[in-house]
Write a protein that holds these residues in place. Sequence first.
Motif, PDB file in Angstrom:
ATOM      1  N   GLU A 145      45.199  45.400  38.914  1.00 53.65           N
ATOM      2  CA  GLU A 145      45.511  45.523  40.347  1.00 53.65           C
ATOM      3  C   GLU A 145      45.185  44.228  41.081  1.00 53.65           C
ATOM      4  O   GLU A 145      46.008  43.710  41.842  1.00 53.65           O
ATOM      5  CB  GLU A 145      44.701  46.671  40.951  1.00 53.65           C
ATOM      6  N   ALA A 146      43.999  43.712  40.836  1.00 50.84           N
ATOM      7  CA  ALA A 146      43.572  42.482  41.510  1.00 50.84           C
ATOM      8  C   ALA A 146      44.496  41.321  41.152  1.00 50.84           C
ATOM      9  O   ALA A 146      44.919  40.565  42.035  1.00 50.84           O
ATOM     10  CB  ALA A 146      42.131  42.153  41.126  1.00 50.84           C
ATOM     11  N   GLU A 147      44.812  41.189  39.878  1.00 50.06           N
ATOM     12  CA  GLU A 147      45.707  40.111  39.456  1.00 50.06           C
ATOM     13  C   GLU A 147      47.085  40.249  40.099  1.00 50.06           C
ATOM     14  O   GLU A 147      47.680  39.248  40.515  1.00 50.06           O
ATOM     15  CB  GLU A 147      45.826  40.073  37.940  1.00 50.06           C
ATOM     16  N   SER A 148      47.582  41.468  40.210  1.00 47.97           N
ATOM     17  CA  SER A 148      48.899  41.677  40.820  1.00 47.97           C
ATOM     18  C   SER A 148      48.899  41.321  42.304  1.00 47.97           C
ATOM     19  O   SER A 148      49.938  41.002  42.874  1.00 47.97           O
ATOM     20  CB  SER A 148      49.374  43.117  40.627  1.00 47.97           C
ATOM     21  N   LYS A 149      47.726  41.348  42.932  1.00 51.01           N
ATOM     22  CA  LYS A 149      47.596  40.994  44.350  1.00 51.01           C
ATOM     23  C   LYS A 149      47.373  39.496  44.553  1.00 51.01           C
ATOM     24  O   LYS A 149      47.330  39.027  45.674  1.00 51.01           O
ATOM     25  CB  LYS A 149      46.437  41.765  44.999  1.00 51.01           C
ATOM     26  N   GLY A 150      47.194  38.747  43.436  1.00 56.36           N
ATOM     27  CA  GLY A 150      47.025  37.306  43.530  1.00 56.36           C
ATOM     28  C   GLY A 150      45.620  36.787  43.317  1.00 56.36           C
ATOM     29  O   GLY A 150      45.358  35.604  43.512  1.00 56.36           O
ATOM     30  N   VAL A 151      44.705  37.655  42.898  1.00 54.81           N
ATOM     31  CA  VAL A 151      43.336  37.216  42.643  1.00 54.81           C
ATOM     32  C   VAL A 151      43.321  36.370  41.372  1.00 54.81           C
ATOM     33  O   VAL A 151      43.763  36.817  40.320  1.00 54.81           O
ATOM     34  CB  VAL A 151      42.373  38.423  42.519  1.00 54.81           C
ATOM     35  N   LYS A 152      42.819  35.140  41.481  1.00 54.99           N
ATOM     36  CA  LYS A 152      42.751  34.194  40.361  1.00 54.99           C
ATOM     37  C   LYS A 152      41.332  33.994  39.854  1.00 54.99           C
ATOM     38  O   LYS A 152      41.129  33.562  38.731  1.00 54.99           O
ATOM     39  CB  LYS A 152      43.313  32.828  40.776  1.00 54.99           C
ATOM     40  N   SER A 153      40.357  34.275  40.708  1.00 49.61           N
ATOM     41  CA  SER A 153      38.952  34.134  40.349  1.00 49.61           C
ATOM     42  C   SER A 153      38.135  35.048  41.253  1.00 49.61           C
ATOM     43  O   SER A 153      38.632  35.536  42.261  1.00 49.61           O
ATOM     44  CB  SER A 153      38.498  32.677  40.511  1.00 49.61           C
ATOM     45  N   VAL A 154      36.906  35.275  40.846  1.00 44.70           N
ATOM     46  CA  VAL A 154      36.000  36.089  41.662  1.00 44.70           C
ATOM     47  C   VAL A 154      34.765  35.275  41.981  1.00 44.70           C
ATOM     48  O   VAL A 154      34.396  34.390  41.212  1.00 44.70           O
ATOM     49  CB  VAL A 154      35.626  37.406  40.949  1.00 44.70           C
ATOM     50  N   PRO A 155      34.149  35.545  43.109  1.00 47.37           N
ATOM     51  CA  PRO A 155      34.458  36.571  44.096  1.00 47.37           C
ATOM     52  C   PRO A 155      35.700  36.238  44.917  1.00 47.37           C
ATOM     53  O   PRO A 155      36.006  35.069  45.149  1.00 47.37           O
ATOM     54  CB  PRO A 155      33.219  36.604  44.985  1.00 47.37           C
TER      55      PRO A 155
ATOM     56  N   ASN B  11      33.842  30.663  46.806  1.00 46.02           N
ATOM     57  CA  ASN B  11      32.818  30.043  45.955  1.00 46.02           C
ATOM     58  C   ASN B  11      32.995  30.404  44.476  1.00 46.02           C
ATOM     59  O   ASN B  11      32.304  31.258  43.947  1.00 46.02           O
ATOM     60  CB  ASN B  11      31.422  30.451  46.445  1.00 46.02           C
ATOM     61  N   PHE B  12      33.899  29.748  43.816  1.00 48.16           N
ATOM     62  CA  PHE B  12      34.288  30.056  42.431  1.00 48.16           C
ATOM     63  C   PHE B  12      33.112  30.516  41.576  1.00 48.16           C
ATOM     64  O   PHE B  12      32.133  29.822  41.399  1.00 48.16           O
ATOM     65  CB  PHE B  12      34.933  28.826  41.777  1.00 48.16           C
ATOM     66  N   GLY B  13      33.214  31.721  41.047  1.00 46.35           N
ATOM     67  CA  GLY B  13      32.198  32.289  40.172  1.00 46.35           C
ATOM     68  C   GLY B  13      32.707  32.429  38.749  1.00 46.35           C
ATOM     69  O   GLY B  13      32.076  31.990  37.804  1.00 46.35           O
ATOM     70  N   ALA B  14      33.888  33.031  38.589  1.00 48.12           N
ATOM     71  CA  ALA B  14      34.483  33.228  37.257  1.00 48.12           C
ATOM     72  C   ALA B  14      35.983  33.399  37.397  1.00 48.12           C
ATOM     73  O   ALA B  14      36.455  34.015  38.346  1.00 48.12           O
ATOM     74  CB  ALA B  14      33.878  34.457  36.596  1.00 48.12           C
ATOM     75  N   SER B  15      36.715  32.853  36.443  1.00 48.89           N
ATOM     76  CA  SER B  15      38.167  33.053  36.423  1.00 48.89           C
ATOM     77  C   SER B  15      38.469  34.476  35.980  1.00 48.89           C
ATOM     78  O   SER B  15      37.613  35.133  35.376  1.00 48.89           O
ATOM     79  CB  SER B  15      38.824  32.067  35.458  1.00 48.89           C
TER      80      SER B  15
END
Length: 77
Positions: free
Chosen positions: A44-54, A67-71
């Motif tokens: 779901e997150a990837e389909s919305k455009g999330v590339k990294s978290v948080p 603040n790039f934490g993890a891809s």
Amino acid sequence: MAKSVFYHAGCPVCVSAEHDIIHLLGSDNVEVVHFGNDKSRIAEAESKGVKSVPALLTPNGNVLHINFGASMAEVKG
């Protein structure tokens, strides 16, 4: 009003950002998704455009990478 969605993986950077986001937006205005607790939401997150978290997904569909934490590749393991 639609809620924002805050996606994270539970690392210290993510948890700190989660606290700040909740403080800024209010707990009633943000849904927190912790991928360590709910891996089913990764696609779901990837389909919305999330590339990294948080990352914060705004109600109008913008993704704010914080603040790039993890891809997402690291999140998926």
